[in-house]
Design a protein around this motif. Sequence first.
Motif, PDB file in Angstrom:
ATOM      1  N   LEU A  19       0.507   8.737   1.859  1.00 49.07           N
ATOM      2  CA  LEU A  19       1.544   8.208   0.969  1.00 49.07           C
ATOM      3  C   LEU A  19       1.982   6.844   1.496  1.00 49.07           C
ATOM      4  O   LEU A  19       2.333   6.720   2.664  1.00 49.07           O
ATOM      5  CB  LEU A  19       2.715   9.183   0.913  1.00 49.07           C
ATOM      6  CG  LEU A  19       3.880   8.865  -0.035  1.00 49.07           C
ATOM      7  CD1 LEU A  19       4.544  10.162  -0.490  1.00 49.07           C
ATOM      8  CD2 LEU A  19       4.924   7.977   0.635  1.00 49.07           C
ATOM      9  N   THR A  20       1.949   5.850   0.632  1.00 43.58           N
ATOM     10  CA  THR A  20       2.341   4.496   1.025  1.00 43.58           C
ATOM     11  C   THR A  20       3.568   4.065   0.237  1.00 43.58           C
ATOM     12  O   THR A  20       3.547   4.010  -0.996  1.00 43.58           O
ATOM     13  CB  THR A  20       1.196   3.490   0.783  1.00 43.58           C
ATOM     14  OG1 THR A  20       0.008   3.946   1.447  1.00 43.58           O
ATOM     15  CG2 THR A  20       1.567   2.122   1.329  1.00 43.58           C
ATOM     16  N   LYS A  21       4.657   3.786   0.953  1.00 41.79           N
ATOM     17  CA  LYS A  21       5.904   3.340   0.332  1.00 41.79           C
ATOM     18  C   LYS A  21       5.763   1.894  -0.149  1.00 41.79           C
ATOM     19  O   LYS A  21       4.889   1.153   0.317  1.00 41.79           O
ATOM     20  CB  LYS A  21       7.035   3.430   1.354  1.00 41.79           C
ATOM     21  CG  LYS A  21       7.410   4.846   1.747  1.00 41.79           C
ATOM     22  CD  LYS A  21       8.384   5.416   0.753  1.00 41.79           C
ATOM     23  CE  LYS A  21       9.039   6.690   1.272  1.00 41.79           C
ATOM     24  NZ  LYS A  21      10.027   7.222   0.309  1.00 41.79           N
ATOM     25  N   PRO A  22       6.629   1.468  -1.060  1.00 42.73           N
ATOM     26  CA  PRO A  22       6.595   0.075  -1.534  1.00 42.73           C
ATOM     27  C   PRO A  22       6.743  -0.946  -0.404  1.00 42.73           C
ATOM     28  O   PRO A  22       6.220  -2.054  -0.489  1.00 42.73           O
ATOM     29  CB  PRO A  22       7.778   0.006  -2.501  1.00 42.73           C
ATOM     30  CG  PRO A  22       7.935   1.403  -2.997  1.00 42.73           C
ATOM     31  CD  PRO A  22       7.598   2.277  -1.830  1.00 42.73           C
ATOM     32  N   ASP A  23       7.450  -0.574   0.686  1.00 43.52           N
ATOM     33  CA  ASP A  23       7.630  -1.491   1.808  1.00 43.52           C
ATOM     34  C   ASP A  23       6.489  -1.430   2.825  1.00 43.52           C
ATOM     35  O   ASP A  23       6.537  -2.076   3.867  1.00 43.52           O
ATOM     36  CB  ASP A  23       8.968  -1.233   2.514  1.00 43.52           C
ATOM     37  CG  ASP A  23       9.073   0.189   3.078  1.00 43.52           C
ATOM     38  OD1 ASP A  23       8.060   0.923   3.046  1.00 43.52           O
ATOM     39  OD2 ASP A  23      10.168   0.557   3.544  1.00 43.52           O
ATOM     40  N   GLY A  24       5.445  -0.620   2.523  1.00 42.96           N
ATOM     41  CA  GLY A  24       4.269  -0.555   3.382  1.00 42.96           C
ATOM     42  C   GLY A  24       4.260   0.581   4.381  1.00 42.96           C
ATOM     43  O   GLY A  24       3.236   0.826   5.040  1.00 42.96           O
ATOM     44  N   ARG A  25       5.377   1.291   4.521  1.00 44.18           N
ATOM     45  CA  ARG A  25       5.392   2.434   5.450  1.00 44.18           C
ATOM     46  C   ARG A  25       4.468   3.541   4.949  1.00 44.18           C
ATOM     47  O   ARG A  25       4.302   3.739   3.749  1.00 44.18           O
ATOM     48  CB  ARG A  25       6.816   2.960   5.606  1.00 44.18           C
ATOM     49  CG  ARG A  25       7.749   2.051   6.389  1.00 44.18           C
ATOM     50  CD  ARG A  25       9.127   2.670   6.500  1.00 44.18           C
ATOM     51  NE  ARG A  25       9.736   2.844   5.182  1.00 44.18           N
ATOM     52  CZ  ARG A  25      10.670   3.751   4.911  1.00 44.18           C
ATOM     53  NH1 ARG A  25      11.088   4.584   5.845  1.00 44.18           N
ATOM     54  NH2 ARG A  25      11.181   3.834   3.692  1.00 44.18           N
ATOM     55  N   VAL A  26       3.894   4.275   5.908  1.00 48.72           N
ATOM     56  CA  VAL A  26       2.865   5.263   5.579  1.00 48.72           C
ATOM     57  C   VAL A  26       3.312   6.667   5.986  1.00 48.72           C
ATOM     58  O   VAL A  26       3.946   6.857   7.031  1.00 48.72           O
ATOM     59  CB  VAL A  26       1.545   4.914   6.305  1.00 48.72           C
ATOM     60  CG1 VAL A  26       0.525   6.041   6.164  1.00 48.72           C
ATOM     61  CG2 VAL A  26       0.958   3.625   5.746  1.00 48.72           C
ATOM     62  N   GLY A  27       2.967   7.648   5.157  1.00 44.37           N
ATOM     63  CA  GLY A  27       3.191   9.056   5.469  1.00 44.37           C
ATOM     64  C   GLY A  27       1.878   9.811   5.370  1.00 44.37           C
ATOM     65  O   GLY A  27       1.073   9.553   4.477  1.00 44.37           O
ATOM     66  N   ALA A  54      -8.130   1.901  12.038  1.00 38.90           N
ATOM     67  CA  ALA A  54      -8.928   1.334  10.946  1.00 38.90           C
ATOM     68  C   ALA A  54      -8.280   0.073  10.388  1.00 38.90           C
ATOM     69  O   ALA A  54      -8.955  -0.929  10.120  1.00 38.90           O
ATOM     70  CB  ALA A  54      -9.113   2.372   9.838  1.00 38.90           C
ATOM     71  N   ILE A  55      -6.957   0.109  10.215  1.00 34.02           N
ATOM     72  CA  ILE A  55      -6.243  -1.054   9.677  1.00 34.02           C
ATOM     73  C   ILE A  55      -6.278  -2.213  10.678  1.00 34.02           C
ATOM     74  O   ILE A  55      -6.469  -3.373  10.302  1.00 34.02           O
ATOM     75  CB  ILE A  55      -4.789  -0.659   9.322  1.00 34.02           C
ATOM     76  CG1 ILE A  55      -4.798   0.281   8.109  1.00 34.02           C
ATOM     77  CG2 ILE A  55      -3.941  -1.889   9.034  1.00 34.02           C
ATOM     78  CD1 ILE A  55      -3.452   0.829   7.742  1.00 34.02           C
ATOM     79  N   ARG A  56      -6.112  -1.898  11.960  1.00 30.26           N
ATOM     80  CA  ARG A  56      -6.158  -2.954  12.986  1.00 30.26           C
ATOM     81  C   ARG A  56      -7.528  -3.626  13.029  1.00 30.26           C
ATOM     82  O   ARG A  56      -7.629  -4.835  13.232  1.00 30.26           O
ATOM     83  CB  ARG A  56      -5.817  -2.371  14.356  1.00 30.26           C
ATOM     84  CG  ARG A  56      -5.737  -3.415  15.465  1.00 30.26           C
ATOM     85  CD  ARG A  56      -5.323  -2.812  16.774  1.00 30.26           C
ATOM     86  NE  ARG A  56      -6.300  -1.866  17.273  1.00 30.26           N
ATOM     87  CZ  ARG A  56      -6.157  -1.189  18.426  1.00 30.26           C
ATOM     88  NH1 ARG A  56      -5.069  -1.351  19.149  1.00 30.26           N
ATOM     89  NH2 ARG A  56      -7.094  -0.347  18.827  1.00 30.26           N
ATOM     90  N   SER A  57      -8.600  -2.839  12.812  1.00 27.86           N
ATOM     91  CA  SER A  57      -9.952  -3.396  12.852  1.00 27.86           C
ATOM     92  C   SER A  57     -10.190  -4.410  11.732  1.00 27.86           C
ATOM     93  O   SER A  57     -11.079  -5.250  11.823  1.00 27.86           O
ATOM     94  CB  SER A  57     -10.985  -2.272  12.754  1.00 27.86           C
ATOM     95  OG  SER A  57     -11.000  -1.696  11.456  1.00 27.86           O
ATOM     96  N   GLN A  58      -9.382  -4.322  10.669  1.00 30.17           N
ATOM     97  CA  GLN A  58      -9.500  -5.250   9.548  1.00 30.17           C
ATOM     98  C   GLN A  58      -8.612  -6.484   9.720  1.00 30.17           C
ATOM     99  O   GLN A  58      -8.567  -7.357   8.857  1.00 30.17           O
ATOM    100  CB  GLN A  58      -9.118  -4.538   8.245  1.00 30.17           C
ATOM    101  CG  GLN A  58      -9.977  -3.326   7.926  1.00 30.17           C
ATOM    102  CD  GLN A  58      -9.439  -2.525   6.752  1.00 30.17           C
ATOM    103  OE1 GLN A  58      -8.862  -3.084   5.828  1.00 30.17           O
ATOM    104  NE2 GLN A  58      -9.612  -1.219   6.784  1.00 30.17           N
ATOM    105  N   GLY A  59      -7.906  -6.543  10.861  1.00 28.86           N
ATOM    106  CA  GLY A  59      -7.036  -7.682  11.124  1.00 28.86           C
ATOM    107  C   GLY A  59      -5.745  -7.647  10.335  1.00 28.86           C
ATOM    108  O   GLY A  59      -5.073  -8.669  10.193  1.00 28.86           O
ATOM    109  N   LEU A  60      -5.389  -6.470   9.826  1.00 29.07           N
ATOM    110  CA  LEU A  60      -4.174  -6.349   9.016  1.00 29.07           C
ATOM    111  C   LEU A  60      -2.988  -5.912   9.885  1.00 29.07           C
ATOM    112  O   LEU A  60      -3.167  -5.454  11.015  1.00 29.07           O
ATOM    113  CB  LEU A  60      -4.399  -5.331   7.892  1.00 29.07           C
ATOM    114  CG  LEU A  60      -5.553  -5.634   6.930  1.00 29.07           C
ATOM    115  CD1 LEU A  60      -5.724  -4.491   5.934  1.00 29.07           C
ATOM    116  CD2 LEU A  60      -5.302  -6.957   6.191  1.00 29.07           C
ATOM    117  N   GLU A  61      -1.801  -6.044   9.338  1.00 25.54           N
ATOM    118  CA  GLU A  61      -0.586  -5.664  10.061  1.00 25.54           C
ATOM    119  C   GLU A  61      -0.546  -4.158  10.248  1.00 25.54           C
ATOM    120  O   GLU A  61      -0.820  -3.380   9.323  1.00 25.54           O
ATOM    121  CB  GLU A  61       0.645  -6.127   9.286  1.00 25.54           C
ATOM    122  CG  GLU A  61       1.955  -5.855  10.000  1.00 25.54           C
ATOM    123  CD  GLU A  61       3.158  -6.329   9.199  1.00 25.54           C
ATOM    124  OE1 GLU A  61       4.299  -6.034   9.602  1.00 25.54           O
ATOM    125  OE2 GLU A  61       2.938  -6.999   8.164  1.00 25.54           O
TER     126      GLU A  61
END
Length: 235
Positions: free
Chosen positions: A99-107, A134-141
């Motif tokens: 679950l991804t909140k509008p502010d980017g937080r993940v559940g 996985a997200i870090r490997s893509q260079g994302l926040e």
Amino acid sequence: MNLSKLNRKYKDCLGPSSIAQSLTDNSCLRQLWLQYRFKSESQDSIFLERYKLQHASSLNILKNHLSSKNPDSIIDTEVQLPVVEFHGVKLFGIADIILTKPDGRVGIYDAKTGSRKVFHWLQIALYFLMQKAAIRSQGLEMPKLFGLGLFYCDGKEQSDSICEKSLLELEGDDALNKIFLSGTKSKLKEALLITSNNELPEPQASLNNCRFCKFRNACDAAIKDEGVITGDDLI
């Protein structure tokens, strides 16, 4: 132990549930080492089919419940995570719900059809670590954690009261630290390092470990339950 009798996996890989279970039980790490490399003995296909049907229903009930509580959030089901390596051990898994909140937080949420187990929390915590890697490997926040949740349901009924009662949640960005306490972290690292080592570990044979081991028939150290033991001469 004669490893030539076992069927080799196409790729060395483990599911987070296997790792998680080894951290809470008085388990034999030889079984984990073997699971990483070899196919286990076949399971009851009828049981598996029944589980799949119940799980599919439970997952849909959970998704509907989360959607009603979080109408502005994105809910992805049965998310196949990329293979992530931790201390030499490759993990592969499918998260029931992200679950991804509008502010980017993940559940991260998981639907369970059986009884409550402590290692279920470790399992979904590992899912979040895999997602972060996985997200870090893509260079994302790096994502912040909204919460971790376990939903225990047999899939037969759906109501707001059942959902509220059956959904257990750890909320907040510190939920991960509540699960991976220092002692658990140490045991996790130890299990990963032993599993990644090429040398077959010594068995930790016990009646309980061997009874549920998926490789018990191939292991020469396995303890067999021979039934009732007579001890008349001791009294």
